[in-house]
Write a protein that holds these residues in place. Structure first.
Motif, mmCIF file in Angstrom:
data_model
loop_
_atom_site.group_PDB
_atom_site.id
_atom_site.type_symbol
_atom_site.label_atom_id
_atom_site.label_comp_id
_atom_site.label_asym_id
_atom_site.label_seq_id
_atom_site.Cartn_x
_atom_site.Cartn_y
_atom_site.Cartn_z
ATOM 1 N N LYS A 1 0.794 -1.563 -0.249
ATOM 2 C CA LYS A 1 -0.263 -0.221 0.224
ATOM 3 C C LYS A 1 1.001 1.651 -0.059
ATOM 4 O O LYS A 1 0.552 2.169 -0.824
ATOM 5 N N TRP A 2 1.556 1.373 0.858
ATOM 6 C CA TRP A 2 3.035 2.712 0.796
ATOM 7 C C TRP A 2 3.653 2.897 -0.211
ATOM 8 O O TRP A 2 3.278 3.939 -0.749
ATOM 9 N N ARG B 1 8.385 5.519 5.763
ATOM 10 C CA ARG B 1 8.287 4.208 5.968
ATOM 11 C C ARG B 1 9.137 3.019 5.696
ATOM 12 O O ARG B 1 9.021 2.466 6.304
ATOM 13 N N GLN C 1 2.841 1.419 -3.063
ATOM 14 C CA GLN C 1 1.802 2.008 -4.604
ATOM 15 C C GLN C 1 1.536 3.676 -4.643
ATOM 16 O O GLN C 1 1.698 4.665 -5.352
ATOM 17 N N GLU C 2 1.581 4.207 -2.814
ATOM 18 C CA GLU C 2 0.801 5.783 -2.686
ATOM 19 C C GLU C 2 2.597 6.103 -3.143
ATOM 20 O O GLU C 2 2.090 7.782 -3.622
ATOM 21 N N GLN D 1 2.672 6.499 -7.183
ATOM 22 C CA GLN D 1 1.693 7.377 -7.215
ATOM 23 C C GLN D 1 1.982 8.825 -7.037
ATOM 24 O O GLN D 1 1.758 10.066 -8.081
ATOM 25 N N GLU D 2 2.959 9.346 -6.137
ATOM 26 C CA GLU D 2 3.275 10.721 -6.044
ATOM 27 C C GLU D 2 4.637 10.879 -6.881
ATOM 28 O O GLU D 2 5.235 12.204 -7.551
#
Length: 172
Positions: A54-55, A106, A57-58, A61-62
């Protein structure tokens, strides 16, 4: 004559070391197999994998958004003033810095994923290590090695730890 004496001392030392090794009780375990057979460990790993995905993927996207900003800048820079160009460049640099910081917070060595892993997995690993140590003590094993991983020695009897002797030798 000196060489012959050194050779004899070396042979005697090796013979003594070999006799000492044969008296030691050694075992090996497959730590990976033990851990993967524990349901809580599997669940914790799955939770960590989902969180990491999930992280990631974020973050991806950034980076895609930054790439879009850069492409837009490339297309429009000829129409911009020097001040506008510098402002856009700085905005892109700032966004990249933010994303890199997010990535480090992260996924870094002391990041959120590491902390979460400590919360979920470390107690399970500690329980396994404690079980190994108990087993080793009850069955008089001097060393237990991990066959599966890079952990090396899982258990070692304190009588074979020569750290203090080396430290004393270094101080002299």
């Amino acid at each position: 004559m000196r060489i012959r004496n050194y050779l004899m001392v070396a042979i005697l030392a090796l013979a003594g070391f070999g006799a000492q090794l044969s008296a030691q009780k050694i075992a090996s375990i497959d730590m990976e197999r033990i851990l993967t057979s524990i349901t809580e460990y599997q669940e914790a790993q799955e939770q960590l994998d989902q969180l990491a995905a999930k992280w990631q993927q974020e973050i991806n996207q950034e980076y895609d958004a930054i790439k879009g900003m850069y492409n837009k800048y490339q297309a429009e820079q000829v129409l911009m003033t020097d001040e506008q160009r510098q402002s856009q460049e700085q905005a892109i640099i700032d966004r990249e810095t933010q994303v890199r910081n997010m990535q480090r917070e992260r996924f870094g060595p002391e990041g959120a994923l590491f902390q979460r892993r400590q919360e979920l997995v470390k107690p399970i690993q500690d329980a396994v290590y404690e079980a190994v140590e108990t087993y080793a003590n009850q069955n008089n094993y001097d060393f237990i090695f991990d066959r599966a991983g890079a952990a090396g020695i899982i258990f070692s009897s304190d009588q074979y730890d020569k750290t203090d002797e080396i430290l004393r030798a270094l101080r002299n």
